[in-house]
Design an enzyme around this catalytic site. Sequence first.
Site, PDB file in Angstrom:
ATOM      1  N   PRO A 216       0.797  -1.240   0.000  1.00 14.70           N
ATOM      2  CA  PRO A 216       0.000   0.000   0.000  1.00 14.70           C
ATOM      3  C   PRO A 216       0.827   1.287   0.000  1.00 14.70           C
ATOM      4  O   PRO A 216       0.279   2.366  -0.141  1.00 14.70           O
ATOM      5  CB  PRO A 216      -0.798  -0.118   1.298  1.00 14.70           C
ATOM      6  CG  PRO A 216       0.092  -0.919   2.198  1.00 14.70           C
ATOM      7  CD  PRO A 216       0.824  -1.894   1.320  1.00 14.70           C
ATOM      8  N   GLY A 217       2.162   1.184   0.173  1.00 15.85           N
ATOM      9  CA  GLY A 217       2.949   2.407  -0.009  1.00 15.85           C
ATOM     10  C   GLY A 217       3.941   2.747   1.095  1.00 15.85           C
ATOM     11  O   GLY A 217       4.428   3.875   1.152  1.00 15.85           O
ATOM     12  N   LYS A 300      13.389 -12.559  -0.559  1.00 18.65           N
ATOM     13  CA  LYS A 300      12.719 -13.488   0.365  1.00 18.65           C
ATOM     14  C   LYS A 300      13.488 -14.801   0.316  1.00 18.65           C
ATOM     15  O   LYS A 300      13.734 -15.349  -0.767  1.00 18.65           O
ATOM     16  CB  LYS A 300      11.262 -13.735  -0.063  1.00 18.65           C
ATOM     17  CG  LYS A 300      10.510 -12.489  -0.514  1.00 18.65           C
ATOM     18  CD  LYS A 300      10.179 -11.549   0.625  1.00 18.65           C
ATOM     19  CE  LYS A 300       9.722 -10.200   0.076  1.00 18.65           C
ATOM     20  NZ  LYS A 300       9.597  -9.146   1.077  1.00 18.65           N
TER      21      LYS A 300
HETATM   22  C1  SAM Z   1       5.275  -6.947   0.683  1.00 21.89           C
HETATM   23  S1  SAM Z   1       4.159  -6.108  -0.334  1.00 21.89           S
HETATM   24  C2  SAM Z   1       4.916  -4.557  -0.542  1.00 21.89           C
HETATM   25  C3  SAM Z   1       4.750  -3.658   0.628  1.00 21.89           C
HETATM   26  C4  SAM Z   1       5.271  -2.268   0.352  1.00 21.89           C
HETATM   27  N1  SAM Z   1       6.699  -2.256   0.150  1.00 21.89           N
HETATM   28  C5  SAM Z   1       4.937  -1.331   1.481  1.00 21.89           C
HETATM   29  O1  SAM Z   1       5.871  -0.872   2.151  1.00 21.89           O
HETATM   30  O2  SAM Z   1       3.768  -1.025   1.691  1.00 21.89           O
HETATM   31  C6  SAM Z   1       4.446  -6.846  -1.899  1.00 21.89           C
HETATM   32  C7  SAM Z   1       3.682  -6.194  -3.014  1.00 21.89           C
HETATM   33  O3  SAM Z   1       4.237  -6.665  -4.234  1.00 21.89           O
HETATM   34  C8  SAM Z   1       3.204  -6.714  -5.176  1.00 21.89           C
HETATM   35  N2  SAM Z   1       3.629  -7.566  -6.284  1.00 21.89           N
HETATM   36  C9  SAM Z   1       3.929  -8.877  -6.275  1.00 21.89           C
HETATM   37  N3  SAM Z   1       4.291  -9.293  -7.498  1.00 21.89           N
HETATM   38  C10 SAM Z   1       4.231  -8.203  -8.304  1.00 21.89           C
HETATM   39  C11 SAM Z   1       4.475  -7.981  -9.681  1.00 21.89           C
HETATM   40  N4  SAM Z   1       4.869  -8.966 -10.476  1.00 21.89           N
HETATM   41  N5  SAM Z   1       4.334  -6.741 -10.158  1.00 21.89           N
HETATM   42  C12 SAM Z   1       3.938  -5.716  -9.373  1.00 21.89           C
HETATM   43  N6  SAM Z   1       3.681  -5.883  -8.046  1.00 21.89           N
HETATM   44  C13 SAM Z   1       3.803  -7.102  -7.538  1.00 21.89           C
HETATM   45  C14 SAM Z   1       2.000  -7.224  -4.410  1.00 21.89           C
HETATM   46  O4  SAM Z   1       0.790  -6.841  -5.044  1.00 21.89           O
HETATM   47  C15 SAM Z   1       2.192  -6.541  -3.044  1.00 21.89           C
HETATM   48  O5  SAM Z   1       1.435  -5.357  -2.966  1.00 21.89           O
END
Ligand code: SAM
Length: 349
Positions: A216-217, A300
Amino acid sequence: MAKYVLYCRAGFENDCAAEIQTKAAEVELYGFCRTKPDTGYVEFEITGASEGVLFAKLQLDSLIFCRQWFCVIDELFAIDIADRISPIMQSLKGKPFSDFTVDYPDTNLGKEVSGFAKKFSVPLRNALRKQNILVTKSSEILHLFVFDSQNMLLGWSPLNNRSELHLGIKRLKFPSQAPSRSTLKLEEAFHHFIPAKEWDTRLSGGLLAVDLGAAPGGWTWQLVNRGMMVSAIDNGPMNERLMDSGQVKHFKEDGFKFSPYKRNVYWLVCDMVEKPKKVSALMVKWIINGWCKEAIFNLKLPMKQRFQTVQEIIEDIEVSMYQAGKRYQFSAKHLYHDREEITCHLRAL
Ligand SMILES: C[S@@+](CC[C@H](N)C(=O)[O-])C[C@H]1O[C@@H](n2cnc3c(N)ncnc32)[C@H](O)[C@@H]1O
């Protein structure tokens, strides 16, 4: 025989042990580790080496899983609670230190002993001062590594090759406006990888950044908070207040297919949950293509053989950069706010 204690996140003792054995062997120091699961530390004994030689040959910063370390001076077990100071003074034999730290493992047991550690610091400081043990010109820090109020290790680490953070842990306050707790991972990464004196240029307002897997950001918030303009790539929704800043453009695209529209992106950050080799290859592609100058990304890790996986990834990066003729800087750390992941920094030179 020289014995060292290395602090790590509980559950990562085997990774910390595999890493120190490998890295020490690379500088021709051969030893063995003692580990117990979930204790938050590793003991490493080097055969046939004099005390402190590890510090001379290896930098703490080059280790991924170790947060802090010290060389053991003595082991004090079942000490008398009526006089804990005397056995400590006897072990130190008047050896000078510039300061001391009372440490404990970063575990639930460690938390229980933290109150004692804090209280005991006061009489200990008085006793060390009285014996003229604390002298500013010493280049070593004394460690007390406390298991409980009667059992502890004494050791030392060199001022120029240790973490200046207590327990090697960066404590940060969660910024209440940030959309997710993940924000602390990027903030800690900035503290760890970017020297404070370079923040004005490398983390300055006006720089362009791309955040892959942004929703979410939390990470985007860190960049916006420093005045950057951010392209946030994620199919998921971004926090509305963050979007109201006017500094974020949201692209609902696949982070693996996205390429920047502008050629002056400075930062790439990436927190996508994906196979680590796939993520690192993407980061390498951005740097080799000149799409960004610096990248911070999370990898990860698998449940087992984490160090081996990381080693393979680092080798892949080396090969790709060498083949592309690209000069670069790479480092990685298992940060305090990381769990089953490590944070990496890749920079084009
Ligand atoms: C751990 S969360 C990120 C949290 C973010 N860094 C924060 O601080 O709020 C991982 C995010 O990666 C996105 N995601 C996973 N694979 C993706 C892809 N191929 N392209 C774009 N976003 C992707 C997911 O939708 C998810 O919102």
